[in-house]
Design a protein around this motif. Sequence first.
Motif, PDB file in Angstrom:
ATOM      1  N   TRP A   5       0.838  -1.206   0.000  1.00 49.71           N
ATOM      2  CA  TRP A   5       0.000   0.000   0.000  1.00 49.71           C
ATOM      3  C   TRP A   5       0.867   1.248   0.000  1.00 49.71           C
ATOM      4  O   TRP A   5       0.656   2.165  -0.774  1.00 49.71           O
ATOM      5  N   ARG A   6       1.869   1.261   0.871  1.00 49.40           N
ATOM      6  CA  ARG A   6       2.726   2.448   0.996  1.00 49.40           C
ATOM      7  C   ARG A   6       3.473   2.721  -0.306  1.00 49.40           C
ATOM      8  O   ARG A   6       3.565   3.862  -0.752  1.00 49.40           O
ATOM      9  N   VAL A   7       4.006   1.694  -0.926  1.00 49.95           N
ATOM     10  CA  VAL A   7       4.736   1.860  -2.180  1.00 49.95           C
ATOM     11  C   VAL A   7       3.800   2.349  -3.288  1.00 49.95           C
ATOM     12  O   VAL A   7       4.132   3.282  -4.022  1.00 49.95           O
ATOM     13  N   VAL A  20      -5.789  -2.248  -1.892  1.00 47.30           N
ATOM     14  CA  VAL A  20      -5.005  -2.999  -0.904  1.00 47.30           C
ATOM     15  C   VAL A  20      -5.552  -2.734   0.490  1.00 47.30           C
ATOM     16  O   VAL A  20      -5.748  -3.665   1.280  1.00 47.30           O
ATOM     17  N   LEU A  21      -5.824  -1.471   0.793  1.00 42.03           N
ATOM     18  CA  LEU A  21      -6.372  -1.132   2.115  1.00 42.03           C
ATOM     19  C   LEU A  21      -7.714  -1.801   2.345  1.00 42.03           C
ATOM     20  O   LEU A  21      -7.974  -2.322   3.436  1.00 42.03           O
ATOM     21  N   ARG A  22      -8.573  -1.791   1.337  1.00 42.54           N
ATOM     22  CA  ARG A  22      -9.878  -2.438   1.483  1.00 42.54           C
ATOM     23  C   ARG A  22      -9.726  -3.932   1.767  1.00 42.54           C
ATOM     24  O   ARG A  22     -10.446  -4.493   2.587  1.00 42.54           O
ATOM     25  N   ARG A  23      -8.772  -4.565   1.077  1.00 44.14           N
ATOM     26  CA  ARG A  23      -8.535  -5.990   1.313  1.00 44.14           C
ATOM     27  C   ARG A  23      -8.045  -6.240   2.737  1.00 44.14           C
ATOM     28  O   ARG A  23      -8.538  -7.126   3.429  1.00 44.14           O
ATOM     29  N   TYR A  65       3.790   2.216  13.211  1.00 40.60           N
ATOM     30  CA  TYR A  65       4.467   2.515  11.953  1.00 40.60           C
ATOM     31  C   TYR A  65       3.437   2.821  10.862  1.00 40.60           C
ATOM     32  O   TYR A  65       3.540   3.826  10.157  1.00 40.60           O
ATOM     33  N   TYR A  66       2.437   1.964  10.719  1.00 40.28           N
ATOM     34  CA  TYR A  66       1.464   2.155   9.647  1.00 40.28           C
ATOM     35  C   TYR A  66       0.537   3.336   9.902  1.00 40.28           C
ATOM     36  O   TYR A  66       0.093   3.992   8.953  1.00 40.28           O
ATOM     37  N   LEU A  67       0.257   3.636  11.156  1.00 35.91           N
ATOM     38  CA  LEU A  67      -0.478   4.873  11.450  1.00 35.91           C
ATOM     39  C   LEU A  67       0.355   6.071  11.009  1.00 35.91           C
ATOM     40  O   LEU A  67      -0.169   7.022  10.412  1.00 35.91           O
ATOM     41  N   GLY A  68       1.650   6.022  11.305  1.00 40.18           N
ATOM     42  CA  GLY A  68       2.541   7.097  10.863  1.00 40.18           C
ATOM     43  C   GLY A  68       2.548   7.232   9.357  1.00 40.18           C
ATOM     44  O   GLY A  68       2.511   8.344   8.811  1.00 40.18           O
ATOM     45  N   ALA A  69       2.563   6.097   8.660  1.00 38.19           N
ATOM     46  CA  ALA A  69       2.524   6.128   7.199  1.00 38.19           C
ATOM     47  C   ALA A  69       1.218   6.751   6.721  1.00 38.19           C
ATOM     48  O   ALA A  69       1.195   7.519   5.746  1.00 38.19           O
ATOM     49  N   GLY A  70       0.125   6.439   7.408  1.00 39.23           N
ATOM     50  CA  GLY A  70      -1.166   7.019   7.050  1.00 39.23           C
ATOM     51  C   GLY A  70      -1.184   8.523   7.244  1.00 39.23           C
ATOM     52  O   GLY A  70      -1.684   9.270   6.396  1.00 39.23           O
TER      53      GLY A  70
END
Length: 134
Positions: A5-7, A20-23, A65-70
């Motif tokens: 998702w990030r990439v 990807v997020l929905r999945r 980490y993923y919250l930070g990416a969000g």
Amino acid sequence: ALPLWRVLLERGRDEEAEAVLRRVAGEAAAKPDLAAVAGFCLGRLTEQRATELAETATARCEVFYYLGAGYAARGLGDEAADCFRACRASGETSATEYALAGLELDRMGLPRDLPDPGWGTGLESPPEPGKTRR
């Protein structure tokens, strides 16, 4: 799936990133904490809900980490930095997300670690968005 998702997001492939997020959001039974992060990134759930579901230090490392990416994806650098630091405060040095959080902070021109604010220990949550600690 969240690294993909990030990439995709960074490459401007927003529709694929959202798919990807929905999945991931639909996989709540397998990884409820990461499903909640995906829900947060989709604007469906709060940061608090995702952190509540992270029951171990490793899960907190991943979630922060993923919250930070969000937050970074939304252009909210202070909030992203707080989450990346909370990830690092988990102490999960063997987790990929721990190293990635350090790299994100490097990219932001910020120190990787600050004196331990208690985040990641389960004793205290990171500050609410817009109420950063430095």
